[in-house]
Design an enzyme around this catalytic site. Sequence first.
Site, PDB file in Angstrom:
ATOM      1  N   SER A 548      -3.633  -1.296   0.429  1.00 45.50           N
ATOM      2  CA  SER A 548      -4.070   0.097   0.475  1.00 45.50           C
ATOM      3  C   SER A 548      -5.385   0.202   1.259  1.00 45.50           C
ATOM      4  O   SER A 548      -5.422  -0.120   2.442  1.00 45.50           O
ATOM      5  CB  SER A 548      -4.191   0.653  -0.942  1.00 45.50           C
ATOM      6  N   ASP A 623       6.658   5.383   0.178  1.00 43.44           N
ATOM      7  CA  ASP A 623       5.269   5.492  -0.276  1.00 43.44           C
ATOM      8  C   ASP A 623       4.822   6.944  -0.127  1.00 43.44           C
ATOM      9  O   ASP A 623       4.578   7.416   0.988  1.00 43.44           O
ATOM     10  CB  ASP A 623       4.388   4.556   0.562  1.00 43.44           C
ATOM     11  N   HIS A 655       4.114   3.053  -3.256  1.00 40.46           N
ATOM     12  CA  HIS A 655       2.848   2.398  -2.914  1.00 40.46           C
ATOM     13  C   HIS A 655       2.664   1.078  -3.670  1.00 40.46           C
ATOM     14  O   HIS A 655       1.953   0.186  -3.204  1.00 40.46           O
ATOM     15  CB  HIS A 655       1.693   3.358  -3.220  1.00 40.46           C
TER      16      HIS A 655
END
Length: 697
Positions: A548, A623, A655
């Site tokens: 991320s 995601d 995600h």
Amino acid sequence: MANGKQYSVLNFDRNSRSTSIDIYDYKTLKKVKTLVNSSDIDMGYFSNYAFSKDENKILLAFEEESIFRRSTLGKYVVFNIQENSIQSVANYKIQEPTFSPDGKQVAYGYNNNLYVKNLENNKVTQITFDGKKNKIINGITDWVYEEEFAFVRAFDWNADSNKIAFIRFDETNVPEFSMDVYGNGLYQTQQVFKYPKAGEANAVVSLHVYDLTSNSKNQVEVNKSYSDFYIPRIEWTNDGNILSAQYTNRHQNELDLWMINTKTNTTNLVLAETDKAYIDVTDNLTFLKDNSFIWTSEKDGYNHIYHYSEAGKLINQVTKGNWDVTNYYGYDEKNNKIFYQSVENGSINRDVYSIKLNGRNKTRLTKNNGTNNASFSANFSYFINTFSSAKTPPEYSLNNSNSGNLIKSIKDNDVLSRNLSEYKTSEKEFSTIQINGNNLNMWMIKPADFDTSKQYPLLMYQYSGPGSQQVANKWNSANDYWYQYLAQKGYIVACVDGRGTGFKGADFKKVTQKELGKYEVEDQISAAKELGKLPFIDASRIGIWGWSYGGFMSSNCLFKGNDVFKMAIAVAPVTSWRFYDTIYTERYMTTPQENPSGYDENSPINHVDKLKGDFLLVHGSADDNVHLQNTMRLAEALIQADKQFDWVIYPDKNHGIYGGNTRLHLYKKMTNFIDENLGDKILKERKTKVNQVKIKG
């Protein structure tokens, strides 16, 4: 439980596939009784529960399904403990059912509208009518509020159970995001929802109050100095007519607390905070009986607790010092005490404290260095402490709230310690490293058979997002077991929390304002250079990885630090903050229109020409948070720059990239990539080539 002597637990029986709500006694820690068992209800097992204020009724959740990170749909029933009866709230799946304080009604969201069920006569009243998918939402947050302001229920009952305040979201002008879902069918489907990217239109929010007595609805207007705003929190005070609402401007550097008298339709601004960077929104607002309130703020440079009068006049600053309060547990009215958690004992540690409302008689209640987190009884006489450190797995104990003294051990996790003793593991070593004028926290894991005369490849891990922390004295996370595996294969693994991370004061955290990815990347590159000078680290074999925000970082580090890092792995990375949502991104960057250089100069997409090392790019196709668009745009930039790289897309994974064998596959993929590009095989091949050159020479 409200009596302060007992607590409830949701227990699951794997053999019978049933759940039960069981009551335990604090002093004996033994089960006293079972309130309800799902085997007595012909609906399968329930997965969640909530008590009415008087604890005579329980909301039970069945067949819950996830929507986004925090939101769910489910079927709900009310179990009446005294009557041993079940009452359905609705015969369809609903969101966020919530008891009125008197326990006679339940409010809930359904198809973007709000409803109230009267439990005494079974009458259902619809209180909003304009809800429509991807247009209007009443009382339930939109995607970006849920993700970034961390709440779903955007409605609240007043103390008298006759008014409901709610936020209305008009998403009409918010751009739509579409995501292909491949599934198992002949044709893929699409998930379409409103997602405001940085600089784009947000939902227009408004605050409303519905009066159940008069069946009337009024919109609340406050005299703000800004037109584009968020309402991140609403909460009724102890007065059934006074509603508190927090408003913040789009830049989130001004936060206003309003008191709204819903009887006289008057509003009063009681607190207005400003900051040169941004102000974090919390759930720490607490109203005392006299409607004075407790508030947390970073206004003196560290996060501390403050006490204000009903009118917003500062009574006193409760906590002070060059350290951050990291959790606020609540106020004990009887003893006039506040309970909180802080990093006063070192920024990698957490301790639980009590302090008088006037800021005196501060007491450290926890005794062991590491991470302590408390769960208090309703009357604050006891707390269950969860303690762990890098060396000690989680321990649960019952403690006295006055002294912190141990009353009884609940669970010590000795079995886990014994199981782990059968494996070869290494100690996580904590230290600091001097980088770019700052003392940065660091941990390092070395091979168990570490030999100072040898040189080892180094894998660095980081996240680096604003206010985050990865270097903490607590028990293993899931990745720590992977790091142990890598260490025993012959790698050194290290993590450095650079500038922009949390719990070292506001200035350290907010230095990255308008420049996400600049100072954080500089710190990781500098840290890698310093670590590469150590005699036992092979400076030619240093890699970095992250997920991320950490994937954004590892990409930039490999590109900008191409003379330092040999390889990088980026999982679900943001590759341009132009692609990410308004609330998170603009809090730190303002808008792309205002700050184009901040967005573009630190975007990995604009530095692909610098790639020299080996790069693995990973993303889930479903995601909804960091969109696959980020990886696709970076991949296209790399291709057009004629840069070779490896990548993998996980179909229909969000995600978190999990489900079935997905995580196993991902970590095998990453391990193999590390072995191929940092491992001893690479070193042997390099030595072979050097020897061949010598022979030819």
